[in-house]
Design a protein around this motif. Structure first.
Motif, PDB file in Angstrom:
ATOM      1  N   LEU A 119       7.378   0.779   3.229  1.00 30.39           N
ATOM      2  CA  LEU A 119       6.504   0.293   4.379  1.00 30.39           C
ATOM      3  C   LEU A 119       7.474  -0.196   5.357  1.00 30.39           C
ATOM      4  N   GLU A 120       7.395  -0.267   6.699  1.00 29.96           N
ATOM      5  CA  GLU A 120       8.221  -0.990   7.685  1.00 29.96           C
ATOM      6  C   GLU A 120       7.351  -2.574   7.920  1.00 29.96           C
ATOM      7  N   PRO A 121       8.223  -3.353   8.192  1.00 30.03           N
ATOM      8  CA  PRO A 121       7.485  -4.677   8.246  1.00 30.03           C
ATOM      9  C   PRO A 121       6.391  -4.769   9.240  1.00 30.03           C
ATOM     10  N   SER A 122       5.202  -5.206   8.988  1.00 26.96           N
ATOM     11  CA  SER A 122       4.056  -5.309  10.024  1.00 26.96           C
ATOM     12  C   SER A 122       2.872  -6.206   9.641  1.00 26.96           C
ATOM     13  N   PRO A 123       2.136  -6.596  10.597  1.00 29.56           N
ATOM     14  CA  PRO A 123       0.922  -7.462  10.359  1.00 29.56           C
ATOM     15  C   PRO A 123       0.405  -7.135   9.364  1.00 29.56           C
ATOM     16  N   VAL A 124      -0.315  -5.783   9.119  1.00 28.62           N
ATOM     17  CA  VAL A 124      -1.104  -5.028   8.263  1.00 28.62           C
ATOM     18  C   VAL A 124      -0.836  -3.715   7.920  1.00 28.62           C
ATOM     19  N   ALA A 125      -1.064  -3.177   6.902  1.00 31.48           N
ATOM     20  CA  ALA A 125      -0.744  -1.760   6.357  1.00 31.48           C
ATOM     21  C   ALA A 125      -1.752  -1.291   5.554  1.00 31.48           C
ATOM     22  N   GLU A 126      -1.998  -0.050   5.121  1.00 29.94           N
ATOM     23  CA  GLU A 126      -2.514   0.588   4.260  1.00 29.94           C
ATOM     24  C   GLU A 126      -1.812   1.491   3.212  1.00 29.94           C
ATOM     25  N   ILE A 127      -2.218   1.457   1.999  1.00 21.22           N
ATOM     26  CA  ILE A 127      -1.677   2.265   1.007  1.00 21.22           C
ATOM     27  C   ILE A 127      -2.894   3.071   0.271  1.00 21.22           C
ATOM     28  N   THR A 128      -2.470   4.111  -0.521  1.00 22.56           N
ATOM     29  CA  THR A 128      -3.478   4.685  -1.184  1.00 22.56           C
ATOM     30  C   THR A 128      -2.963   4.802  -2.720  1.00 22.56           C
ATOM     31  N   VAL A 129      -3.487   4.345  -3.710  1.00 17.81           N
ATOM     32  CA  VAL A 129      -3.461   4.430  -5.114  1.00 17.81           C
ATOM     33  C   VAL A 129      -4.366   5.121  -5.962  1.00 17.81           C
ATOM     34  N   THR A 178      -6.350  -1.813   2.296  1.00 15.42           N
ATOM     35  CA  THR A 178      -5.470  -2.375   3.243  1.00 15.42           C
ATOM     36  C   THR A 178      -4.855  -3.781   2.808  1.00 15.42           C
ATOM     37  N   LEU A 179      -3.622  -3.805   3.117  1.00 12.13           N
ATOM     38  CA  LEU A 179      -2.774  -5.096   2.374  1.00 12.13           C
ATOM     39  C   LEU A 179      -2.809  -5.987   3.297  1.00 12.13           C
ATOM     40  N   PRO A 180      -3.238  -7.214   2.942  1.00 11.91           N
ATOM     41  CA  PRO A 180      -3.261  -8.382   3.854  1.00 11.91           C
ATOM     42  C   PRO A 180      -1.644  -8.770   4.430  1.00 11.91           C
ATOM     43  N   GLY A 181      -1.575  -9.007   5.682  1.00 10.94           N
ATOM     44  CA  GLY A 181      -0.028  -9.227   6.092  1.00 10.94           C
ATOM     45  C   GLY A 181      -0.156 -10.809   6.408  1.00 10.94           C
ATOM     46  N   PRO A 182       0.965 -11.303   7.110  1.00 12.58           N
ATOM     47  CA  PRO A 182       2.038 -10.121   7.356  1.00 12.58           C
ATOM     48  C   PRO A 182       3.060  -9.733   6.514  1.00 12.58           C
ATOM     49  N   VAL A 228       8.953  -3.217   1.200  1.00 13.74           N
ATOM     50  CA  VAL A 228       8.877  -3.369   2.665  1.00 13.74           C
ATOM     51  C   VAL A 228      10.406  -3.538   3.056  1.00 13.74           C
ATOM     52  N   ALA A 229      10.870  -2.472   3.827  1.00 18.56           N
ATOM     53  CA  ALA A 229      12.249  -2.438   4.006  1.00 18.56           C
ATOM     54  C   ALA A 229      12.723  -3.269   5.208  1.00 18.56           C
ATOM     55  N   ALA A 230      13.946  -3.809   5.162  1.00 18.24           N
ATOM     56  CA  ALA A 230      14.284  -4.858   6.113  1.00 18.24           C
ATOM     57  C   ALA A 230      14.577  -4.030   7.361  1.00 18.24           C
ATOM     58  N   PRO A 231      14.487  -4.708   8.496  1.00 17.28           N
ATOM     59  CA  PRO A 231      14.701  -3.540   9.839  1.00 17.28           C
ATOM     60  C   PRO A 231      16.288  -3.536  10.051  1.00 17.28           C
TER      61      PRO A 231
END
Length: 628
Positions: A498-508, A549-553, A579-582
């Motif tokens: 994933l890219e850095p973000s306030p929130v994101a979704e994954i499927t498992v 939904t993954l809790p961020g940031p 989560v990849a570095a920019p």
């Protein structure tokens, strides 16, 4: 209870009138399950409870007491319902649609049952002509047989009779106790008591212990006897207290509840209550004897999860009268809570059914079991024609009824006792054995009971209290070393980067065989040790693709996601989300590193800057030339 063996019914004891709160709350519009016979007798149902199924008693022959239902036992997806005429096997994989798989006609009340794997044990407490299923009831003074029968239900549709063990005085109830030294056998504590003229059952009856080799149950036999009482310690008529109950003499025990995980048991023995150590199951030790002037018949007991409190039931009147009326007061025919303290049992409080019952009904405290709610002491209990109560004993001095199920009377008084014999929690439902009506299934719908279905539920013998394990309450522990993580189940996750973000979704998801069939599993986000979702495994042990939904940031780094099932624990399935570095920004003097068309604006800006510099230099030269 004994059909035809009660010499006298305890007379009502005068007591001060008691104000009883009449609970008028009826489940408005509650659906009537398919199979309910008499709409005019629709029950009153309390909050947080739903009546989901009713099934007729397959043995019933009118009001004949030789064919009433008795106790229940559970093994996997099957329920065993005892009956004075044999037992029934029900498929309860879908609790709302219990299906009768088979009935076994093998008379010899009272049909108390237990199940261990594919074996079913049945108590026979009527004197029979022999140990066969074709035997007839004979007088106690004639040559007779009574004891424990053993059946194999490997094929639930065709149970097989494999053994019979004769015991002195028969078996009113029994208790399965595992052998802590070997999984290859169990012990069965046989409880029974003497009741007058008899060929084999006189005086005080000892506790008899049967050994059952699980691989060869035909070899079951009595391997020990233990005298729990002597002339001095057994309650007798001379021990009654003025103004107290007409307590029954102790001639044996009615019921023993074992709690093997705590190496304890409680015995309800008519006139006495006992606390036992069963650290050595073949040599139980009496830790304490207690009596209560208010108790007429010590019937059974239920431990709390911590074994810090026990609730005893008083079967005043042997189940043949209505004790649920102000005439008997609040502490007769009731529950009594006793704290288990270092110096012994100390009475803490009592509970009595708050709804006054008709005198056409028989009502008294009877059999029940622990509702597995963490950090609380909640029981479900039968009151015969008083129905079912769910009672919170977390504060033993102030117990509270949480909900109930209660039918009105038949319109006449049964010759024998009637109503709910026993009720037990199993997989978030309550299963109640009604002596005449059949089987009732109730669902606990209040969110407070949500956790009552999340435990290892491969089976339940109510007189062998399990230690419930709520593994889902504590966050999983994920190993840190690569060597320990490598063999762990791989949890499929998408996207895994994933890219850095306030929130994101994954499927498992998980493939077949990863979890136990149908078990409850949690998806854990380990950085915050929080549950993102709770799912149910498929019948093949797979977990369907589930989006969370993954809790961020979410900053750069690696994060663990874990799936853990309630039954298959402590095994874990693990995935790592990266989560990849920019991308690093360009230094001020660095040349552009891309020829991408999206950088056109940079080319224009540099060209414009060059023009400005050129014009500035030209203007300076002109100023120098124009100086005098």
């Amino acid at each position: 209870m004994r059909a035809g063996r009660v010499a006298a019914i305890a007379r009502p004891v005068a007591a001060a009138a008691l104000l009883v709160t009449l609970v008028a709350s009826v489940a408005a519009g509650a659906p009537v399950p398919a199979g309910a016979r008499e709409p005019a007798r629709d029950p009153s149902i309390g909050p947080g409870l739903e009546w989901v199924a009713h099934r007729e008693n397959p043995f019933r022959r009118g009001d004949d007491a030789d064919f009433i239902n008795s106790d229940l036992a559970f093994t996997g997806d099957h329920l065993i319902q005892g009956n004075f005429g044999g037992f029934s096997v029900w498929d309860i994989a879908d609790p709302a649609v219990p299906t009768l798989v088979s009935t076994v006609s093998c008379p010899g009340g009272q049909g108390d049952v237990s199940a261990v794997g594919n074996l079913v044990f049945v108590s026979v407490d009527e004197t029979m002509s022999d140990d066969s299923c074709q035997a007839e009831r004979v007088p106690e003074t004639d040559e007779n047989w009574e004891g424990v029968r053993i059946f194999d239900v490997s094929d639930p549709a065709s149970p097989q009779y494999v053994a019979a063990v004769r015991t002195r005085c028969g078996s009113h109830t029994h208790t399965v106790v595992p052998d802590p030294a070997s999984a290859d056998r169990v012990f069965v504590y046989v409880s029974a008591y003497s009741r007058g003229a008899s060929r084999n059952c006189t005086g005080r009856n000892p506790l008899q212990i049967i050994e059952v080799p699980l691989a060869a149950p035909e070899g079951a036999s009595v391997i020990g006897e233990l005298e729990l009482f002597d002339d001095e310690s057994a309650f007798g008529p001379e021990d009654r207290v003025a103004g107290g109950a007409e307590t029954r003499s102790t001639t044996g025990c009615h019921d023993i509840t074992a709690y093997p995980a705590k190496a304890l048991a409680v015995a309800a023995c008519r006139g006495d209550g006992l606390l036992l150590s069963i650290a050595d199951p073949l040599a139980p030790v009496v830790l304490q004897r207690v009596r209560d002037p208010a108790v007429a018949f010590w019937h059974s007991g239920i431990f709390d999860h911590a074994a810090s409190t026990v609730v005893f039931q008083d079967e005043l009147g042997d189940g043949f009268i209505n004790t649920c009326s102000p005439a008997f007061g609040a502490d007769r025919g009731a529950d009594a809570a006793w704290r288990i303290q270092p110096d012994g049992l100390v009475k803490a409080g009592t509970f009595k059914l708050p709804r006054v019952q008709s005198d056409l009904e028989k009502c008294v405290a009877h059999s029940g079991g622990l509702v597995p709610v963490p950090d609380r002491f909640v029981i479900a209990q039968a009151w015969l024609e008083g129905g079912v109560s769910v009672i919170d004993f977390t504060e033993p001095a102030a117990p509270v009824e949480l909900t109930w199920f209660d039918r009105p009377d038949y319109g006449y008084s049964m010759d024998y006792t009637a109503g709910i014999w026993s009720v037990y929690p199993y997989r978030g439902h309550l299963y109640a054995s009604d002596m005449y009506e059949g089987l009732e299934v109730l669902r606990l719908t209040d969110p407070a009971f949500a956790d009552a279905a999340r435990y290892d539920d491969t089976g339940l013998n109510p007189q062998t209290q399990p230690e419930y394990a709520w593994v889902w309450r504590d966050a999983p522990v994920v190993p840190s070393s690569a060597a320990e993580r490598t063999p762990m189940e791989i949890l499929s996750v998408h996207p895994a980067t994933l890219e850095p973000s306030p929130v994101a979704e994954i499927t498992v998801s998980l493939p077949a065989g990863s979890l136990a069939a149908g078990e409850t599993a949690d998806i854990w986000w380990m950085p915050t040790q929080s549950v993102l979702a709770t799912v149910t495994a498929a019948s093949d042990g797979s977990m369907a693709a589930t989006t969370v939904t993954l809790p961020g940031p979410l900053g750069p780094g690696s994060y663990d996601v874990v799936v853990r099932g309630d039954v298959s624990a402590p095994r874990l399935a693990l995935a790592t989300v990266v989560v990849a570095a920019p991308a690093p920004s360009l230094a001020p003097d660095a040349a552009p590193a891309t020829s991408d068309a999206s950088a056109w604006w940079l080319v224009v800006l540099l060209s414009f800057a060059a023009v400005l510099v050129s014009h500035s230099a030209l203007a300076k030269r002109r100023r120098r030339r124009s100086r005098p």
